[in-house]
Write an enzyme that holds these catalytic residues in place. Structure first.
Site, PDB file in Angstrom:
ATOM      1  N   GLU A 113       0.860  -1.189   0.000  1.00 35.30           N
ATOM      2  CA  GLU A 113       0.000   0.000   0.000  1.00 35.30           C
ATOM      3  C   GLU A 113       0.894   1.236   0.000  1.00 35.30           C
ATOM      4  O   GLU A 113       2.122   1.125   0.138  1.00 35.30           O
ATOM      5  CB  GLU A 113      -0.922   0.005   1.230  1.00 35.30           C
ATOM      6  N   HIS A 241      -8.722  10.076   3.368  1.00 37.51           N
ATOM      7  CA  HIS A 241      -8.339   8.989   2.464  1.00 37.51           C
ATOM      8  C   HIS A 241      -8.503   9.502   1.048  1.00 37.51           C
ATOM      9  O   HIS A 241      -9.537  10.090   0.716  1.00 37.51           O
ATOM     10  CB  HIS A 241      -9.210   7.753   2.702  1.00 37.51           C
ATOM     11  N   ARG A 289      -0.445   8.996   2.019  1.00 33.91           N
ATOM     12  CA  ARG A 289      -1.809   9.496   1.818  1.00 33.91           C
ATOM     13  C   ARG A 289      -1.962  11.003   1.784  1.00 33.91           C
ATOM     14  O   ARG A 289      -2.790  11.524   1.046  1.00 33.91           O
ATOM     15  CB  ARG A 289      -2.675   9.000   2.972  1.00 33.91           C
ATOM     16  N   HIS A 350     -11.032  10.175   7.083  1.00 32.91           N
ATOM     17  CA  HIS A 350     -10.874   8.733   7.247  1.00 32.91           C
ATOM     18  C   HIS A 350     -10.365   8.336   8.632  1.00 32.91           C
ATOM     19  O   HIS A 350     -10.824   7.361   9.211  1.00 32.91           O
ATOM     20  CB  HIS A 350      -9.890   8.259   6.176  1.00 32.91           C
ATOM     21  N   ARG A 385      -0.503   9.029   9.351  1.00 37.97           N
ATOM     22  CA  ARG A 385      -0.427   7.570   9.582  1.00 37.97           C
ATOM     23  C   ARG A 385      -0.090   6.828   8.293  1.00 37.97           C
ATOM     24  O   ARG A 385      -0.669   7.076   7.240  1.00 37.97           O
ATOM     25  CB  ARG A 385      -1.772   7.065  10.106  1.00 37.97           C
TER      26      ARG A 385
END
Ligand code: FAD
Ligand code: SIN
Length: 531
Positions: A113, A241, A289, A350, A385
């Protein structure tokens, strides 16, 4: 009145895994505000990040990826703890019965990811959270030492304040004795006394108008601890997100298109079909992100569009059905065949990186009160994060809390002289419209002014408006019988205030906090924002 050794508020991955562990040492009560499985955990798609069976991978690589994503604010000691203890916690989850996707060799199928330098995401196709939540709930329901009270809403934390003493932020030794909770079946407020209390109440996505979080995510634990004069940290770091499904009329909860889809090769495109991420970061679609969400936001503004596209057509149709059955079916249900068509996507709130400040054992600034999972700020995430580090953090900290309290809790007295809930003089609300209207107003304010791109003028304007809404709501609360809706409104107002105030205090752009007033990273701000 109930009395217990351990009281856990929340039945997501953090609360349930902790309950199973603590049940070896004493009696546990778990409170959950709706049905037991309704939690952010159930909706997790991508998976859990941990260094398992990949010989190219290493703890050091996972640590560095986490530190890079966190943009200078991670606590490196905590990152090292979480990464190195993670694999044992995953093995425990498997022993409890969780079943994860395997590759052709029968080993854990590891995927990639954004922000990860190697394949290390353990997953159950694209319904990882559901698999974990169901497994943990099954074990909890079988456990005679755990009582699960569903449809119980925790309203406030009991401290010396409830004994008539004046408590403020600087009061030394503020101590937690349990909580007041509304039993939604009887509509009575019950006193639940405990030796150790743990907040595992999850995130606060509903502070914003569009979020991937379910309705339960109203930041209750964070707000309760703040009201009880506990310390809250880093609330300015709100993670949007990059790829929620754009579906007008269904902004909340917004359906998530997992980052793992990009991990399998999907590409973001603008309306001209341009793969735009290469303009923003050398890691392109798999950059962390904050960078991808900002790039989408910028493209949307530049082209005057309400969404961008995610092109997954280069992933083979067979792979899509095996790896993303939930996403594939959901897209089909709204008329998009992701095997052939681009998916319209838009960023949505998110995850909250900040929360209740805890130490390396999950201990808050209030005695006998602990916190873990999304509501806690452990130092792992810093300013942003890393994908799939949240489920991991919840498991590691649940374990650490158990290790910390399991021997000493027996000597903690249960305080029985706390007066019962007093609602004399209050009436049933007539002005329900105030609750619904103020809820919407907070969400719209936050989405318009405290979103992906911020500036001081907008933050000041938001604080002024929030103050009015706060005063009006508190006035109403004092004279009204308690209800879940009103408590949730108070909690999102508090979280909105904490996010905006923290954003105002940080005079730099870093990680998820991006302001047009201040340049990127100022060494003078290398510390947590604590309120
Ligand atoms: P939750 O799972 O949210 O549980 C909170 C619990 O607290 C609930 O049971 C709720 O009822 C209870 N509660 C709250 N307030 C009260 C109250 N006042 N009284 C009583 N009970 C209360 N993270 C990853 O690492 N990997 C992923 O792939 C991933 N995918 C995600 C996909 C989606 C769509 C979303 C929304 C999140 C995702 N995340 C992912 C983030 C991750 O799922 C959450 O951060 C994590 O599940 C939080 O777990 P938790 O136990 O802290 O809280
Ligand atoms: C996702 O599947 O993209 C969500 C992963 C996460 O939030 O960590």
């Amino acid at each position: 009145m109930h009395k217990t050794d351990f009281l856990i508020v929340g039945s997501g991955i953090a609360g349930l895994s902790l309950a199973l562990k603590l049940s070896h040492y004493g009696k546990v009560i778990v409170l959950t505000k709706t049905s037991p499985d309704e939690a952010n955990t159930k909706y997790a798609q991508g998976g859990v990040a941990a260094v398992m069976d990949n010989e190219n991978d290493s703890f050091e690589k996972h640590i560095q990826d986490t530190l890079i994503a966190g943009d200078g604010l991670c606590h490196e000691d905590i990152v090292r703890i979480v990464v190195s203890e993670g694999p044992d916690r995953i093995r425990e989850l498997i022993e409890w019965g969780a079943s994860f996707s395997l590759n052709d060799k029968g080993e854990l199928d590891l995927v990639k990811e954004g922000g990860h330098s190697d394949k290390r995401i353990i997953h159950a196709a694209d319904y990882t959270g559901k698999e974990i939540e169901n497994t943990l709930l099954q074990r909890v329901k079988e456990n005679p030492n755990i009582l699960l009270f569903d449809h119980y809403f925790a309203i406030e934390i009991l401290t010396q304040h409830h004994l008539g003493r004046y408590v403020h932020k600087g009061t030394p030794n503020i101590t937690c004795y349990g909580v007041f909770a509304l039993n939604k079946q009887t509509e009575k407020v019950e006193k639940i006394l405990s030796k150790i209390t743990v907040m595992a109440t999850g995130g606060c996505g509903n502070v914003y108008a569009s979020t991937t979080n379910p309705k339960i995510a109203t930041g209750d634990g964070i707000a309760m601890v703040f009201r009880a004069n506990g310390r809250i940290a880093n609330m300015e770091f709100v993670q949007f997100h990059p790829t929620a499904l754009y579906h007008p009329g269904h902004m909340s909860p917004a359906f998530l298109i997992s980052e793992a889809v990009r991990g399998h090769g999907a590409i973001l495109r603008n309306h001209e079909g341009e793969a735009f991420m290469q303009k923003y970061d050398p890691r392109k679609d798999l950059a962390p992100r904050d960078i991808v969400a900002r790039a989408i936001d910028q493209e949307m503004k530049k082209h005057g569009k309400e969404y961008m596209y995610l092109d997954a057509t280069q992933i083979s149709p067979e792979e899509i059905k095996i790896a993303f059955p939930t996403i594939y079916q959901h897209c089909l249900s709204v008329g998009i065949d992701m095997r052939k068509e681009w998916i319209p996507v838009v960023p949505a709130m998110h995850y909250i990186c900040g929360g209740i400040l805890v130490d390396e054992h999950g201990k808050t600034s209030i005695h006998n009160l602990y916190a873990c999972g999304e509501c806690a700020c452990t130092g792992l995430h810093g300013a942003n994060r890393l994908a799939s580090n949240s489920l991991l953090e919840a498991l590691v900290f649940a374990h650490r809390i158990c290790e910390h309290v399991k021997n000493d809790f027996k000597t903690i007295p249960i305080l029985e002289n706390i007066p019962d809930w007093n609602d004399s003089g209050t009436t049933y609300p007539e002005e329900w419209i105030l609750i619904a209207q103020n809820f919407k107003e907070v969400q719209n304010l936050m989405s318009s002014y405290v979103g992906i791109v911020r500036n001081d003028l907008r933050l000041e304007r938001t604080l002024r408006r929030l103050d009015l809404i706060y005063k009006e709501t508190e006035e109403f609360y004092k004279k009204t019988k308690v209800s879940v809706e009103l408590c949730e409104l108070r909690n999102i107002i508090t979280c909105a205030f904490l996010i905006t105030k923290s954003a105002k205090l940080r005079k730099e752009s870093r990680g998820l906090h991006y302001t047009t007033d201040f340049s990127y990273k100022n060494q003078d701000y290398l510390y947590d924002t604590i309120l």
